[in-house]
Design a protein around this motif. Sequence first.
Motif, PDB file in Angstrom:
ATOM      1  N   VAL A  40      23.281  67.355  61.765  1.00  0.00           N
ATOM      2  CA  VAL A  40      23.913  66.044  61.709  1.00  0.00           C
ATOM      3  C   VAL A  40      24.919  66.039  60.565  1.00  0.00           C
ATOM      4  O   VAL A  40      24.589  66.415  59.439  1.00  0.00           O
ATOM      5  CB  VAL A  40      22.873  64.924  61.486  1.00  0.00           C
ATOM      6  CG1 VAL A  40      23.563  63.569  61.424  1.00  0.00           C
ATOM      7  CG2 VAL A  40      21.816  64.943  62.567  1.00  0.00           C
ATOM      8  N   ARG A  42      27.509  63.465  58.556  1.00  0.00           N
ATOM      9  CA  ARG A  42      27.799  62.045  58.347  1.00  0.00           C
ATOM     10  C   ARG A  42      28.871  61.891  57.269  1.00  0.00           C
ATOM     11  O   ARG A  42      28.780  62.500  56.206  1.00  0.00           O
ATOM     12  CB  ARG A  42      26.532  61.301  57.935  1.00  0.00           C
ATOM     13  CG  ARG A  42      26.759  59.821  57.614  1.00  0.00           C
ATOM     14  CD  ARG A  42      25.462  59.113  57.254  1.00  0.00           C
ATOM     15  NE  ARG A  42      24.599  59.016  58.413  1.00  0.00           N
ATOM     16  CZ  ARG A  42      23.323  59.398  58.419  1.00  0.00           C
ATOM     17  NH1 ARG A  42      22.781  59.919  57.324  1.00  0.00           N
ATOM     18  NH2 ARG A  42      22.594  59.269  59.499  1.00  0.00           N
ATOM     19  N   SER A 297      29.102  54.251  57.610  1.00  0.00           N
ATOM     20  CA  SER A 297      29.282  55.661  57.903  1.00  0.00           C
ATOM     21  C   SER A 297      29.187  55.909  59.398  1.00  0.00           C
ATOM     22  O   SER A 297      28.650  55.097  60.164  1.00  0.00           O
ATOM     23  CB  SER A 297      28.232  56.506  57.172  1.00  0.00           C
ATOM     24  OG  SER A 297      26.936  56.233  57.664  1.00  0.00           O
ATOM     25  N   SER A 299      28.261  59.246  62.147  1.00  0.00           N
ATOM     26  CA  SER A 299      27.654  60.590  62.165  1.00  0.00           C
ATOM     27  C   SER A 299      27.743  61.195  63.565  1.00  0.00           C
ATOM     28  O   SER A 299      27.817  60.475  64.570  1.00  0.00           O
ATOM     29  CB  SER A 299      26.189  60.521  61.736  1.00  0.00           C
ATOM     30  OG  SER A 299      25.429  59.698  62.595  1.00  0.00           O
ATOM     31  N   ARG A 301      25.896  64.388  65.913  1.00  0.00           N
ATOM     32  CA  ARG A 301      24.743  65.291  66.009  1.00  0.00           C
ATOM     33  C   ARG A 301      24.993  66.346  67.068  1.00  0.00           C
ATOM     34  O   ARG A 301      25.454  66.036  68.160  1.00  0.00           O
ATOM     35  CB  ARG A 301      23.486  64.494  66.364  1.00  0.00           C
ATOM     36  CG  ARG A 301      23.262  63.330  65.430  1.00  0.00           C
ATOM     37  CD  ARG A 301      22.049  62.521  65.797  1.00  0.00           C
ATOM     38  NE  ARG A 301      21.905  61.383  64.870  1.00  0.00           N
ATOM     39  CZ  ARG A 301      20.873  60.580  64.837  1.00  0.00           C
ATOM     40  NH1 ARG A 301      19.875  60.758  65.678  1.00  0.00           N
ATOM     41  NH2 ARG A 301      20.841  59.591  63.974  1.00  0.00           N
TER      42      ARG A 301
END
Length: 302
Positions: A40, A42, A297, A299, A301
């Motif tokens: 991940v 971010r 934020s 992110s 994945r």
Amino acid sequence: MIDRLGISFLCLLASSPILANDVNPSSSGSVISSSDDQVVIRVGGFYSNSNSSMDVTNPLLGKDFKIDFEKDLKLEESQFLPFFEMFYHFNERHSLYIDWKQLHRNAEVQAITTPFQVNFEDKIYDIQAGAKLKTTLNMDIARLGYGYNFYQGNNYNLGLSVGLHTMFIKTGFEGDIGACIQEQQNLTCDQQPLDKAVDESVTAPLPDVGIYGDYEFSPGFRFTAHAQFFYIKLDDLKGSLIDIRAGVEASITENWHMTAAFNYYEVDVDYAQKTNNGDVHVADYNLYYSFIGPMLSISYRF
């Protein structure tokens, strides 16, 4: 914190691993099965209020006093700060993570009202009243750590983190600055101005511990939180770090997620200054930062 190792040390430490393991695959798209590893990334920022100060010496009175970077030297109190985080989740309950935060500021004052002296890199500098002064105060914090989910359910996780963090600090003054020479118990300062006085300090990697958790309260929405703490008192160094964050993560697509949170971040460090001659005293070096505010934020994945 101002450990003055003078080396560019490999830094890093823990931010919060806040992801679900062992959850219902139809829920938020943040599923990590027991056989899947996941990375991940971010990125984001938060608008913070900063409060920083440094202990200095008044050369006229021979007494120490605290100079405020925001009030006395006009650095910005409120500023948008970027941050970066990366997590690697593996074997269902384990994760590694790295994060980085940055606070870089500078400002100019046309006339200093109170004279002061500072000790940068074992050199003493004199700044007189009425001097024109440009101030730089930069701080970067990098952290690396490990997290373990010790308690899991269908829609929640609770874990512990341990890691290391390193702080990079640059304090600089440009303008009407005089150099001081130390002779036994006397300190004489040259009135010929220098262009710049800079102190760049790196702390040794320092440990911290924390707790984190997440709870999926609705499909695609997850409450996340973490708290981390560090404290050290060793010889001439005393410092602490507190990092508390709580927010809501929303699933945009299977791989993309957005998080809105509130962050309280505090760094408080005292370092006893030393000169080549211990009989000459220049005030201890104190830095206090408090970042408080909302953060946003996004992110990805994979």
